[in-house]
Design an enzyme around this catalytic site. Structure first.
Site, short mmCIF file in Angstrom:
data_model
loop_
_atom_site.label_atom_id
_atom_site.label_comp_id
_atom_site.label_asym_id
_atom_site.label_seq_id
_atom_site.Cartn_x
_atom_site.Cartn_y
_atom_site.Cartn_z
N LYS A 1 -22.71 -12.45 -3.95
CA LYS A 1 -21.73 -12.56 -4.83
C LYS A 1 -20.73 -11.52 -4.65
O LYS A 1 -20.99 -10.30 -3.92
CB LYS A 1 -22.22 -12.70 -6.03
N ARG B 1 -32.80 -16.77 -7.13
CA ARG B 1 -32.02 -17.97 -6.36
C ARG B 1 -31.25 -17.18 -5.18
O ARG B 1 -30.18 -16.33 -5.55
CB ARG B 1 -31.13 -18.41 -7.44
#
Length: 322
Positions: free
Chosen positions: A266, A301
């Site tokens: 991210k 994840r």
């Protein structure tokens, strides 16, 4: 609301300490906030198994986005054969769960029509099952009809970034099918969620929101033991918001449910780690994954499954001590 935050420790667990959320490699002996035997039991109790997987150690959830526009891997697995091949790689010791997504929820992403999202995901899930892959499969969707098609094709878990706010009928489907569901915190829709998100207390507000959504889910018939929580790193949050949530990740254990951490590649990792391109953020993603595992995250994840599984194995071996 007063909450209890266990202080995570690692290494061999002393006799007078408690396992952190049922994890074998993380423990606590100190709690910030209210602390009694009932609270310690909630903070330490084993979490329910997930599709036959004991959640006593971090489980790697591998991402396969069958989209043309996801922020990190858009287009990589848009062809069915590529998605199946990647799933087979994951099944060969790289991951414990596969997460299939057909709609990008990156900042600024537009909604994908239901029929198109079904077209992208259901055939891929069916093909993965036909190829002999038996790992649990999660469908990453906000929509009941997409989830229904995915479950019919062989998926086992529903991963809803809107926590049933986008399509409340998805809660009814999950209750009817009695499947595990991940409820994530997000502030706003993907189109606008990064337009100056503000909080007075990001950690407290995320906790309040998750508690409300858990209550909604249970009110629609979802069993509490089927729910997984996710603080929603990067969903309507600045870099400082993300870091604050990561620092206080153990607070989520006060809900008494499994915790999923999804921070892989991210943008805040790129900002801190000087990596403008998402695929150059493996090192930073591993750092966040290891920190999350040390704080008792049950599901990590990630895009980079092989590297994450290897890093977790080394961290666990070191933590076991002499």
């Amino acid at each position: 609301m007063s909450r209890s935050e266990p202080i995570a420790r690692s290494g061999p667990r002393p006799d007078d300490a408690w396992p952190l959320a049922g994890m074998a490699t993380a423990w606590f002996d100190t709690v910030n906030g209210p602390d009694d035997h009932v609270i310690r039991d909630r903070l330490s109790a084993p979490r329910p198994t997930l599709c036959g997987l004991p959640l006593d150690r971090p489980r790697v959830m591998g991402i396969i986005n069958v989209t043309p526009d996801s922020f990190s891997d858009g287009g990589d697995h848009a062809v069915l054969t590529a998605a199946v091949a990647r799933a087979q790689q994951m099944a060969d010791g790289e991951a414990h769960i596969i997460d299939i997504g057909g709609e990008s929820t990156r900042p600024g992403a537009a909604e994908v029509p239901i029929e198109e999202e079904i077209r992208r995901t259901a055939p891929v899930i069916a093909a993965i099952r036909a190829a002999g892959v038996t790992l649990p499969i999660s469908i990453d969707t906000r929509k009941a009809r997409v989830a229904e098609a995915a479950l019919d094709a062989g998926a086992d878990i529903v991963n809803d970034v809107s926590a049933f706010e986008f399509d409340p009928s998805l809660a009814d489907l999950c209750a009817e099918r009695d499947v595990p569901v991940c409820l994530m915190h997000a502030k706003g829709l993907p189109e606008t969620m990064q337009d100056n998100p503000t909080y007075e207390d990001v950690v407290g507000e995320v906790m309040d929101h998750l508690e409300r959504r858990i209550d909604v889910a249970c009110g629609r018939g979802v069993k509490r033991e089927r729910i997984i929580t996710d603080p929603g790193i990067g969903f309507g949050k600045t870099m400082e918001h993300n870091l604050s949530l990561l620092r206080h990740l153990t607070l989520l254990h006060d809900l008494g449910l499994p915790v999923l951490l999804g921070a892989s590649r991210k943008s805040f990792i790129g900002k801190i780690g000087n990596a403008p391109q998402a695929k150059d953020r493996v090192g930073g993603s591993l750092a966040v994954a290891l920190d999350g595992a040390a704080k008792g995250a049950h599901i990590i994840r990630v895009h980079d499954t092989r590297e994450t599984t290897q890093a977790l194995a080394l961290a666990a071996a070191i933590a076991e001590g002499d």
